[in-house]
Write an enzyme that holds these catalytic residues in place. Structure first.
Site, PDB file in Angstrom:
ATOM      1  N   HIS A   8      -3.218  -0.863  -1.781  1.00 24.21           N
ATOM      2  CA  HIS A   8      -1.903  -1.453  -2.057  1.00 24.21           C
ATOM      3  C   HIS A   8      -1.936  -2.247  -3.365  1.00 24.21           C
ATOM      4  CE1 HIS A   8       0.883  -4.989  -1.523  1.00 24.21           C
ATOM      5  NE2 HIS A   8       1.732  -3.998  -1.314  1.00 24.21           N
TER       6      HIS A   8
ATOM      7  N   GLU B 220      -1.817   0.119  -6.256  1.00 19.57           N
ATOM      8  CA  GLU B 220      -0.449   0.638  -6.434  1.00 19.57           C
ATOM      9  C   GLU B 220       0.371  -0.325  -7.301  1.00 19.57           C
ATOM     10  OE1 GLU B 220       3.502  -0.302  -4.548  1.00 19.57           O
ATOM     11  OE2 GLU B 220       2.160   0.311  -2.923  1.00 19.57           O
TER      12      GLU B 220
ATOM     13  N   GLU C 108       3.464 -12.132  -0.793  1.00 21.18           N
ATOM     14  CA  GLU C 108       4.016 -11.010  -0.029  1.00 21.18           C
ATOM     15  C   GLU C 108       3.411 -10.990   1.385  1.00 21.18           C
ATOM     16  OE1 GLU C 108       3.764  -6.189  -0.291  1.00 21.18           O
ATOM     17  OE2 GLU C 108       3.934  -7.239  -2.211  1.00 21.18           O
TER      18      GLU C 108
END
Length: 430
Positions: free
Chosen positions: A68, A71, A143
């Site tokens: 992640h 990305e 996040e």
């Protein structure tokens, strides 16, 4: 050499070519659409934590959440943010990381060829600096904390964590605040070089395109770049028992109504692409028949005030893992989970009539055909099934081939007590 995959039943033709560097390209021309959707996917997700890096002999285990993190970082170049490149070309871009794949995508109504080039070029040109990696840690930590505060996310992931002992599917896709602090620039390059080789990737473009011209553009784009020989990727996953890790777990959060989930740990060890597809379809059809709003089980739960409109269910079968989760908000979490569990066990003694099964198939076909109007659905699901060794366009004939006998056999072997886990999010004063 372009291959034409003709699907007469759906009146669709997919153009396929495996390029010299190993990249598999699929094109679906839909000239009646104003929009074009492109998705560039690598067969690499959050569960791929332990592997042998390219050019090395020994396995490594990288920090949780690195797929992640990678990305996020691919959009940031030394001199710009790639999102702006797409915006200038009138496109909307995005990306996501799942348990098993990372995907980069755009949709546009103009400058399609330039957008396809931008998609290929930015993913195939990594730039990581120590400074930008450090900065990203703070962003992703925020996040993670944001998701940790969401009861729906905690109940979903808590159910998976209750089911799995040590398989990395139990780790949040974004990792933990602690794990991402360990990520280095070198780690990112190691993962990129191992998993982002074109031979481990798929490009799917669907929409208002001319297939021959688009294939030529993609072929030339790839021929202009140099790649090492296609590596053999050695991944490693821990042995995972069939039984769940925890039969029951609960946490307390500032919610007014409890959330209760029942998880079924699916055994996917011996299932190939087509068998996974059949199992997933049967699971979805059976759950829909009994637990959707028109289902007998749903009606009983609702009448007894055990569930409300938030009740839902889903099945995910993938390489290395699988699960089914049912649940939602409830004022009686213990009673609700007990009854749902009993209902799942009762499925072993039920038999679906020919008439009911015909209705189930019709409903599933209708849902599938409606979804096939979405370019995003086609592109996402095609690459998903392709990675598993299946084919999205086989879904319709597979549904049609299913019989009540298939459903009865599936029900006989589906639910096992040792594979069921319960997870609840309860109000703090409960």
């Amino acid at each position: 050499m372009v291959e034409e995959l003709k699907y007469q039943q759906l009146n669709e033709t997919v153009y396929k070519e495996t390029l010299d560097n190993g990249l598999q390209v699929f094109l679906l021309s839909k000239p009646e659409m104003a929009k074009t959707f492109g998705i560039f996917t690598t067969n690499y997700g959050s569960i791929d934590q332990t592997f042998t890096p390219i050019g090395k002999d020994e396995q490594v285990t990288v920090p949780e959440g690195i797929a992640h993190f990678l990305e996020h970082k691919l959009f940031e170049k030394e001199d710009r943010d790639v999102f702006q490149d797409f915006t200038k070309l009138g496109a909307s871009a995005n990306a996501f990381t799942s348990f098993t794949k990372t995907a980069y995508l755009f949709s546009a109504t103009s400058h399609v060829e330039k957008n396809v080039k931008t998609l290929l070029d930015f993913v195939q040109d990594p730039y990581f600096s120590e400074e930008s990696v450090e900065k990203e840690k703070g962003i992703i930590a925020q996040e993670i904390n944001m998701y940790d505060d969401q009861p729906d996310w905690r109940s979903f992931f808590g159910t998976i964590q209750s089911m799995y002992h040590q398989h990395p599917v139990k780790v949040d896709i974004a990792g933990t605040v602690d794990s991402i602090q360990k990520i280095t620039k070198d780690d990112l390059y190691t993962c990129y070089e191992t998993f982002y080789h074109p031979s481990n990737m798929t490009l799917f473009v669907a929409g208002n395109i001319e297939p021959e011209a688009m294939m030529t553009l993609i072929r030339e784009n790839q021929q202009s770049k140099e790649f090492p020989d296609a590596p053999v990727i050695n991944r490693s996953y821990p042995d995972e028992p069939i039984e769940v890790a925890e039969k029951s777990q609960s946490i307390k959060m500032p919610v007014t109504t409890a959330k209760a989930m029942v998880g079924v740990k699916e055994n996917v060890k011996d299932l190939s692409g087509q068998e996974l597809l059949r199992a997933e379809l049967l699971s979805e059809m059976i759950l829909d028949f009994y637990f959707s709003r028109s289902g007998a089980f749903y009606e009983e739960l609702y009448k007894n005030d055990l569930i409300d409109d938030s009740f839902s269910f889903e099945t995910e079968l993938d390489r290395q893992f699988g699960f089914t989760i049912l649940g939602g908000d409830t004022r009686k979490p213990d009673e609700m989970t007990k009854r749902v569990k009993e209902m799942l066990h009762e499925l072993k003694d039920t038999s679906i009539s020919e008439e009911d099964f015909t209705r189930m198939k019709r409903k599933k076909i209708g849902q599938f055909m409606r979804a096939m109007n979405s370019l995003e659905f086609i592109a996402n699901q095609f690459t998903h099934y392709h990675t598993l060794g299946g084919d999205l366009f086989d879904v319709l004939p597979v549904i049609e081939s299913l019989s009540p006998k298939d459903a009865d056999e599936y029900l006989q072997h589906w639910i096992k007590e040792e594979a069921i886990s319960i997870f609840q999010v309860k109000p703090q004063d409960a």
